[in-house]
Write an enzyme that holds these catalytic residues in place. Structure first.
Site, mmCIF file in Angstrom:
data_model
loop_
_atom_site.group_PDB
_atom_site.id
_atom_site.type_symbol
_atom_site.label_atom_id
_atom_site.label_comp_id
_atom_site.label_asym_id
_atom_site.label_seq_id
_atom_site.Cartn_x
_atom_site.Cartn_y
_atom_site.Cartn_z
ATOM 1 N N ASP A 108 0.851 -1.190 0.000
ATOM 2 C CA ASP A 108 0.000 0.000 0.000
ATOM 3 C C ASP A 108 0.892 1.247 0.000
ATOM 4 O OD1 ASP A 108 -2.983 1.003 0.602
ATOM 5 O OD2 ASP A 108 -1.705 1.973 2.092
ATOM 6 N N HIS A 290 -7.306 -6.414 -0.521
ATOM 7 C CA HIS A 290 -6.226 -5.432 -0.410
ATOM 8 C C HIS A 290 -5.169 -5.800 0.625
ATOM 9 C CE1 HIS A 290 -4.269 -1.579 -0.697
ATOM 10 N NE2 HIS A 290 -4.394 -1.391 0.607
#
Length: 314
Positions: A108, A290
């Site tokens: 991320d 994610h």
């Protein structure tokens, strides 16, 4: 399940202008460093599943809470969170340990810092492994303006910049609910709600999907953000346009060997031109959302160690 009581005790390391809270395993492997960089809104603890295996494979595993997180420094000035400082922290961390370079792993926002590390401090980066966020090529106009044009004013990147303090206050008030609702997997495919997605999550009483982690593991993240608030971490977003200017003269090509790990259910799409900017990249796709290294811990660890061993053999 790993709780914070099973996690290594951190050291508070003084760098040039700040302190970083750093977790280590595999100190006996000094000389073979790997640095793991968390995303938002996370913590060094997000690498708990990978750290023991990397140490067992012969790496000195160095996992900082980056500036704005945990017990690391949280400067008040927003510009203290730009990409020059975030990458400078990692370079200074290598200096502290006496390393010329290291393997860097990011997820991320941590992946963004690692890609930028390769641009701003290329001699300090030996190899790259990034999760979720592919290389972001510099856009013709500053990034926030570009995102607002493309995605609208309610996009959370745009909102963080144009309405400073608004989201921070909502997250601070609802830290547990926000993080519990955010760290989910197997989410149903639904059209986006009106409004700002992250604020909606913080205020939603019924989460979607399934939890990524146990309540005890979630407690680690909640305790950290209840102690610090979210502003330091959100200030990373408030430097995106500043970063656009800081990277203007950088060579945009990442020349190190790289592994890109995507989650096939992630809302971040794969890059269509990754190899144009990262010519020595290999790609792995995992059936994940994610939070890849926490959703698919063994598969992530296997992909990392498999690539490192193959790249080493090559």
């Amino acid at each position: 399940m790993t709780t914070l009581t099973d996690f290594p005790s951190p050291s508070l390391i003084a760098l040039t202008s700040i302190e970083l809270e750093v977790y280590e395993v595999g100190r006996e492997n000094k000389g073979n460093p790997i640095v793991l960089c968390h995303g938002w809104p996370e913590h060094a603890y997000s690498w708990r599943h990978q750290m023991p295996a990397l140490a067992a494979a012969g790496y000195h595993v160095i996992v900082p809470n980056q500036r704005g997180y945990g017990n690391s420094s949280r400067p008040e000035d927003v510009t203290e969170y730009d990409i020059a400082r975030l990458t400078g922290d990692l370079a200074a961390l290598l200096d502290h340990f006496g390393y010329d370079d290291a393997v860097f792993v990011g997820h991320d926002w941590g992946a963004n810092v690692v890609w930028s590390m390769a641009l701003l401090h290329p001699n300090r980066v030996k190899k790259i492994i990034n999760l979720a966020l592919p290389y972001q090529a510099r856009t013709p106009m500053p990034w926030i303006e570009f995102m607002e044009t493309l995605l609208g004013a309610d996009n959370y990147f745009v909102h963080f910049n144009h309405k400073p303090g608004v989201a921070d206050a909502v997250f601070d008030k609802n830290a547990r609910q926000f993080l519990s609702n955010l760290f989910r997997k197997n989410l149903p495919a639904l059209p986006p709600e009106p409004g700002m997605m992250m604020i909606n999550l913080a205020q939603a009483e019924e989460p979607l999907g399934e939890p990524v982690m146990s309540d005890a593991e979630l407690d680690v993240f909640v305790a950290s953000f209840e102690a610090t608030g979210f502003t330091g971490s959100i200030n990373w977003y408030r430097n995106i346009d500043r970063n656009w200017h800081l990277l203007a003269d950088a060579d945009p090509i990442v020349r190190q060997p790289a592994l890109m790990i995507y989650g096939t259910q992630d809302m971040i799409p794969p890059s269509e031109n990754l190899a144009d900017f990262v010519p020595h990249v290999e790609v792995v796709n995992l059936e994940s959302g994610h939070w890849i290294q926490q959703e698919k811990p063994q598969e992530t660890t296997d992909a990392i160690l498999g690539w490192l061993s193959l790249d080493l053999a090559a």
